[in-house]
Design a protein around this motif. Structure first.
Motif, PDB file in Angstrom:
ATOM      1  N   ASP A 315       0.812  -1.221   0.000  1.00 38.02           N
ATOM      2  CA  ASP A 315       0.000   0.000   0.000  1.00 38.02           C
ATOM      3  C   ASP A 315       0.844   1.269   0.000  1.00 38.02           C
ATOM      4  O   ASP A 315       0.323   2.387  -0.058  1.00 38.02           O
ATOM      5  CB  ASP A 315      -0.950   0.004   1.191  1.00 38.02           C
ATOM      6  N   ALA A 316       2.194   1.116   0.064  1.00 34.15           N
ATOM      7  CA  ALA A 316       3.082   2.277   0.039  1.00 34.15           C
ATOM      8  C   ALA A 316       3.680   2.516  -1.341  1.00 34.15           C
ATOM      9  O   ALA A 316       4.442   3.454  -1.525  1.00 34.15           O
ATOM     10  CB  ALA A 316       4.201   2.106   1.059  1.00 34.15           C
ATOM     11  N   ARG A 317       3.339   1.669  -2.313  1.00 27.70           N
ATOM     12  CA  ARG A 317       3.929   1.787  -3.649  1.00 27.70           C
ATOM     13  C   ARG A 317       3.069   2.659  -4.565  1.00 27.70           C
ATOM     14  O   ARG A 317       2.836   2.339  -5.735  1.00 27.70           O
ATOM     15  CB  ARG A 317       4.122   0.404  -4.269  1.00 27.70           C
ATOM     16  N   THR A 318       2.577   3.752  -4.031  1.00 28.26           N
ATOM     17  CA  THR A 318       1.752   4.670  -4.818  1.00 28.26           C
ATOM     18  C   THR A 318       2.511   5.156  -6.045  1.00 28.26           C
ATOM     19  O   THR A 318       3.694   5.481  -5.965  1.00 28.26           O
ATOM     20  CB  THR A 318       1.346   5.877  -3.950  1.00 28.26           C
ATOM     21  N   ASN A 319       1.839   5.189  -7.183  1.00 26.14           N
ATOM     22  CA  ASN A 319       2.399   5.689  -8.454  1.00 26.14           C
ATOM     23  C   ASN A 319       3.395   4.729  -9.102  1.00 26.14           C
ATOM     24  O   ASN A 319       4.022   5.093 -10.097  1.00 26.14           O
ATOM     25  CB  ASN A 319       3.093   7.045  -8.288  1.00 26.14           C
ATOM     26  N   ALA A 320       3.572   3.533  -8.557  1.00 27.55           N
ATOM     27  CA  ALA A 320       4.554   2.594  -9.099  1.00 27.55           C
ATOM     28  C   ALA A 320       3.856   1.329  -9.589  1.00 27.55           C
ATOM     29  O   ALA A 320       2.993   0.782  -8.899  1.00 27.55           O
ATOM     30  CB  ALA A 320       5.589   2.236  -8.043  1.00 27.55           C
ATOM     31  N   SER A 321       4.248   0.860 -10.789  1.00 23.45           N
ATOM     32  CA  SER A 321       3.626  -0.329 -11.370  1.00 23.45           C
ATOM     33  C   SER A 321       4.697  -1.249 -11.945  1.00 23.45           C
ATOM     34  O   SER A 321       5.574  -0.797 -12.697  1.00 23.45           O
ATOM     35  CB  SER A 321       2.647   0.048 -12.485  1.00 23.45           C
ATOM     36  N   TYR A 322       4.607  -2.525 -11.610  1.00 18.32           N
ATOM     37  CA  TYR A 322       5.504  -3.526 -12.187  1.00 18.32           C
ATOM     38  C   TYR A 322       5.003  -3.935 -13.563  1.00 18.32           C
ATOM     39  O   TYR A 322       3.802  -4.086 -13.797  1.00 18.32           O
ATOM     40  CB  TYR A 322       5.581  -4.760 -11.287  1.00 18.32           C
ATOM     41  N   ARG A 323       5.959  -4.121 -14.501  1.00 15.41           N
ATOM     42  CA  ARG A 323       5.658  -4.655 -15.818  1.00 15.41           C
ATOM     43  C   ARG A 323       6.795  -5.574 -16.245  1.00 15.41           C
ATOM     44  O   ARG A 323       7.968  -5.273 -15.985  1.00 15.41           O
ATOM     45  CB  ARG A 323       5.510  -3.533 -16.862  1.00 15.41           C
ATOM     46  N   PRO A 324       6.488  -6.685 -16.902  1.00 16.08           N
ATOM     47  CA  PRO A 324       7.567  -7.527 -17.457  1.00 16.08           C
ATOM     48  C   PRO A 324       8.389  -6.727 -18.465  1.00 16.08           C
ATOM     49  O   PRO A 324       7.884  -5.798 -19.100  1.00 16.08           O
ATOM     50  CB  PRO A 324       6.807  -8.678 -18.139  1.00 16.08           C
ATOM     51  N   SER A 325       9.648  -7.093 -18.602  1.00 19.77           N
ATOM     52  CA  SER A 325      10.558  -6.331 -19.474  1.00 19.77           C
ATOM     53  C   SER A 325      10.362  -6.714 -20.936  1.00 19.77           C
ATOM     54  O   SER A 325      11.225  -7.326 -21.559  1.00 19.77           O
ATOM     55  CB  SER A 325      12.015  -6.584 -19.058  1.00 19.77           C
ATOM     56  N   ASP A 326       9.206  -6.333 -21.478  1.00 18.99           N
ATOM     57  CA  ASP A 326       8.979  -6.549 -22.908  1.00 18.99           C
ATOM     58  C   ASP A 326       8.212  -5.359 -23.468  1.00 18.99           C
ATOM     59  O   ASP A 326       7.469  -4.687 -22.737  1.00 18.99           O
ATOM     60  CB  ASP A 326       8.224  -7.858 -23.174  1.00 18.99           C
ATOM     61  N   PRO A 327       8.394  -5.045 -24.773  1.00 15.66           N
ATOM     62  CA  PRO A 327       7.811  -3.827 -25.346  1.00 15.66           C
ATOM     63  C   PRO A 327       6.295  -3.760 -25.236  1.00 15.66           C
ATOM     64  O   PRO A 327       5.739  -2.694 -24.955  1.00 15.66           O
ATOM     65  CB  PRO A 327       8.265  -3.874 -26.810  1.00 15.66           C
ATOM     66  N   ASP A 328       5.604  -4.874 -25.457  1.00 12.76           N
ATOM     67  CA  ASP A 328       4.139  -4.842 -25.428  1.00 12.76           C
ATOM     68  C   ASP A 328       3.619  -4.462 -24.046  1.00 12.76           C
ATOM     69  O   ASP A 328       2.679  -3.669 -23.922  1.00 12.76           O
ATOM     70  CB  ASP A 328       3.573  -6.202 -25.843  1.00 12.76           C
ATOM     71  N   SER A 329       4.215  -5.017 -23.010  1.00 13.01           N
ATOM     72  CA  SER A 329       3.767  -4.711 -21.645  1.00 13.01           C
ATOM     73  C   SER A 329       3.977  -3.236 -21.320  1.00 13.01           C
ATOM     74  O   SER A 329       3.104  -2.580 -20.747  1.00 13.01           O
ATOM     75  CB  SER A 329       4.520  -5.576 -20.636  1.00 13.01           C
ATOM     76  N   PHE A 330       5.156  -2.717 -21.688  1.00 11.69           N
ATOM     77  CA  PHE A 330       5.437  -1.309 -21.403  1.00 11.69           C
ATOM     78  C   PHE A 330       4.565  -0.400 -22.265  1.00 11.69           C
ATOM     79  O   PHE A 330       4.085   0.632 -21.796  1.00 11.69           O
ATOM     80  CB  PHE A 330       6.924  -1.012 -21.599  1.00 11.69           C
ATOM     81  N   ALA A 331       4.345  -0.767 -23.521  1.00 13.14           N
ATOM     82  CA  ALA A 331       3.504   0.059 -24.405  1.00 13.14           C
ATOM     83  C   ALA A 331       2.079   0.147 -23.871  1.00 13.14           C
ATOM     84  O   ALA A 331       1.464   1.225 -23.849  1.00 13.14           O
ATOM     85  CB  ALA A 331       3.523  -0.507 -25.817  1.00 13.14           C
ATOM     86  N   GLN A 332       1.546  -0.986 -23.427  1.00 17.26           N
ATOM     87  CA  GLN A 332       0.185  -0.993 -22.894  1.00 17.26           C
ATOM     88  C   GLN A 332       0.066  -0.101 -21.667  1.00 17.26           C
ATOM     89  O   GLN A 332      -0.881   0.695 -21.540  1.00 17.26           O
ATOM     90  CB  GLN A 332      -0.228  -2.422 -22.552  1.00 17.26           C
ATOM     91  N   ALA A 333       1.039  -0.215 -20.751  1.00 18.49           N
ATOM     92  CA  ALA A 333       0.996   0.600 -19.541  1.00 18.49           C
ATOM     93  C   ALA A 333       1.168   2.081 -19.861  1.00 18.49           C
ATOM     94  O   ALA A 333       0.476   2.941 -19.290  1.00 18.49           O
ATOM     95  CB  ALA A 333       2.080   0.137 -18.575  1.00 18.49           C
ATOM     96  N   LEU A 334       2.075   2.404 -20.761  1.00 22.74           N
ATOM     97  CA  LEU A 334       2.318   3.800 -21.117  1.00 22.74           C
ATOM     98  C   LEU A 334       1.116   4.422 -21.812  1.00 22.74           C
ATOM     99  O   LEU A 334       0.805   5.602 -21.604  1.00 22.74           O
ATOM    100  CB  LEU A 334       3.558   3.909 -21.999  1.00 22.74           C
ATOM    101  N   TYR A 335       0.447   3.621 -22.610  1.00 27.70           N
ATOM    102  CA  TYR A 335      -0.749   4.134 -23.296  1.00 27.70           C
ATOM    103  C   TYR A 335      -1.805   4.542 -22.272  1.00 27.70           C
ATOM    104  O   TYR A 335      -2.428   5.607 -22.379  1.00 27.70           O
ATOM    105  CB  TYR A 335      -1.304   3.085 -24.251  1.00 27.70           C
ATOM    106  N   GLY A 336      -1.986   3.699 -21.239  1.00 24.03           N
ATOM    107  CA  GLY A 336      -2.959   4.029 -20.202  1.00 24.03           C
ATOM    108  C   GLY A 336      -2.554   5.254 -19.404  1.00 24.03           C
ATOM    109  O   GLY A 336      -3.398   6.104 -19.084  1.00 24.03           O
ATOM    110  N   LEU A 337      -1.284   5.386 -19.080  1.00 21.42           N
ATOM    111  CA  LEU A 337      -0.812   6.551 -18.325  1.00 21.42           C
ATOM    112  C   LEU A 337      -0.953   7.835 -19.145  1.00 21.42           C
ATOM    113  O   LEU A 337      -1.287   8.899 -18.608  1.00 21.42           O
ATOM    114  CB  LEU A 337       0.640   6.353 -17.910  1.00 21.42           C
ATOM    115  N   ARG A 338      -0.697   7.730 -20.434  1.00 18.90           N
ATOM    116  CA  ARG A 338      -0.808   8.903 -21.317  1.00 18.90           C
ATOM    117  C   ARG A 338      -2.234   9.440 -21.302  1.00 18.90           C
ATOM    118  O   ARG A 338      -2.449  10.665 -21.328  1.00 18.90           O
ATOM    119  CB  ARG A 338      -0.400   8.525 -22.730  1.00 18.90           C
TER     120      ARG A 338
END
Length: 381
Positions: A315-338
């Motif tokens: 509950d202290a990891r506010t603003n932080a999200s784990y993603r596997p180190s692959d382009p699709d995972s990071f692209a999906q997360a970045l799209y949502g943050l954008r």
């Protein structure tokens, strides 16, 4: 109490800048010896009022540094020696023993599961490390994850203390004026969604994953890479092949403080203020200091590995999200943050866990445990 810090080099780097910050907050007399490369951080340490000696080591196997370092330790009448980074830990422990100083502390900044400071963890590297470790009194791990790795290697638990890296929380607060100024300097539009990456430009950091992810995102998404290293040319070529050449900025190495010179390069806090998200696709980290600094700037962060965050309650990891180190995972997360840009930039309370004053107090307890007869005052936490 008098302590000599020995470090491999003092160019711009995480361990180097962490040492400079610690020196400002340790309530004991300190000097610094660098085996080589008395670069930008060395100049900053001297400007802060701490003496730095450059031993001019010619290479990894330049054993002539040992008698010179031993003489320095002996003449300085140091109560303790504190070593940082692999080469300095090896040579520093031996030199301290030659000089008759048994109170030796070593900080392990960069031990991963398969590499240390970019070198593969071969049987020889591990054996040499353990042989040197036995010449000291205590090994400081920058995270519980590093402490566990050290123990698996064979370092006894009683010789391991966890003292996390620390940051100057106030220095990294979001600065809207710096955001505008830095974006204009880098040629980044005010309306761009800027994804940042901070660290050495090496294969292990996997910034190629970040570029491949950005190629899947709308054209208003830009990438800002902060750091230097042997993979820079390869990353530039990759950005060109992916059609990202106009959307990627290479900021180079960044100090933690603004230059006093007119037109000096932006410091890391300003660069972080210019970003909208900080991403770390590296699958293997010892701590993850840049991500903590990003959180202190109010940035959402994405990470594939970050012991600093993993060691906090969920509950202290506010603003932080784990993603596997692959382009699709990071692209999906970045799209949502954008599409969900936060209205304000405030740091979560959890960054206080990594305050540099707290880390300095914990290190003072380590010094007290290895230096006999010292009554060292530390602040209760």
């Amino acid at each position: 109490m008098k302590v000599l810090h020995i470090i491999t080099g003092l160019g711009v780097g995480g361990a180097e800048q962490q040492l400079r910050l610690l020196l400002r907050h340790l309530p004991v007399e300190c000097d610094v010896a660098t085996l080589t490369d008395a670069g930008a951080v060395a100049h900053g340490i001297v400007a802060d009022g701490t003496r730095v000696t450059d031993l001019g080591m010619a290479g990894n196997q330049d054993v002539t540094v040992l008698p010179r370092l031993a003489r320095l330790i002996r003449s300085g009448r140091y109560d303790a020696v504190h070593t940082h980074l692999y080469r300095a830990c090896l040579y520093g422990r031996i030199a301290a023993r030659l000089a008759g100083v048994r109170a030796v502390v070593a900080t392990e900044h960069s031990l991963g599961d398969s590499q240390m400071e970019g070198r593969a963890l071969t049987t020889g590297v591990r054996a040499l490390y353990l042989a040197g470790e036995r010449l000291g009194r205590m090994t400081v791990a920058v995270s519980p994850a590093v402490g566990r790795r050290l123990h698996r290697w064979g370092v006894p638990r009683k010789r391991i203390r966890v003292v996390p890296n620390g940051i100057d929380v106030d220095r990294f607060r979001f600065d809207p004026a710096a955001r505008v100024r830095t974006r204009r300097r880098l040629g980044l539009p005010d309306t761009a969604y800027v994804v940042g990456g901070v660290g050495r430009l090496t294969g292990g950091k996997r910034f190629d994953v970040l570029l491949h992810a950005a190629a899947q995102l709308p054209e208003d998404v830009a990438v800002l890479l902060v750091g230097a290293g042997p993979q820079e040319d390869e990353l530039r070529r990759l950005a060109h092949r992916l059609g990202l050449a106009g959307r990627v900025r290479f900021a180079g190495e960044a100090a933690h403080e603004e230059s006093e010179e007119e037109g000096g390069a932006p410091a890391l806090p300003s660069l972080l203020s210019a970003m909208d998200t900080l991403a770390s696709p590296s699958p293997e980290e010892a701590f993850g200091l840049a991500l903590v600094e990003g959180l202190a700037t109010g940035l959402p962060v994405l990470y594939a590995s970050c012991p600093a965050l993993d060691d906090l309650p969920a509950d202290a990891r506010t603003n932080a999200s784990y993603r596997p180190s692959d382009p699709d995972s990071f692209a999906q997360a970045l799209y949502g943050l954008r599409d969900a840009r936060p209205p304000s930039r405030s740091a979560p309370a959890s960054v206080g866990h990594y305050s540099i004053t707290r880390s300095a107090d914990q290190l003072m307890r380590v010094y007290a445990s290895v230096v006999p007869g010292q009554n060292l005052e530390v602040n209760p936490r």
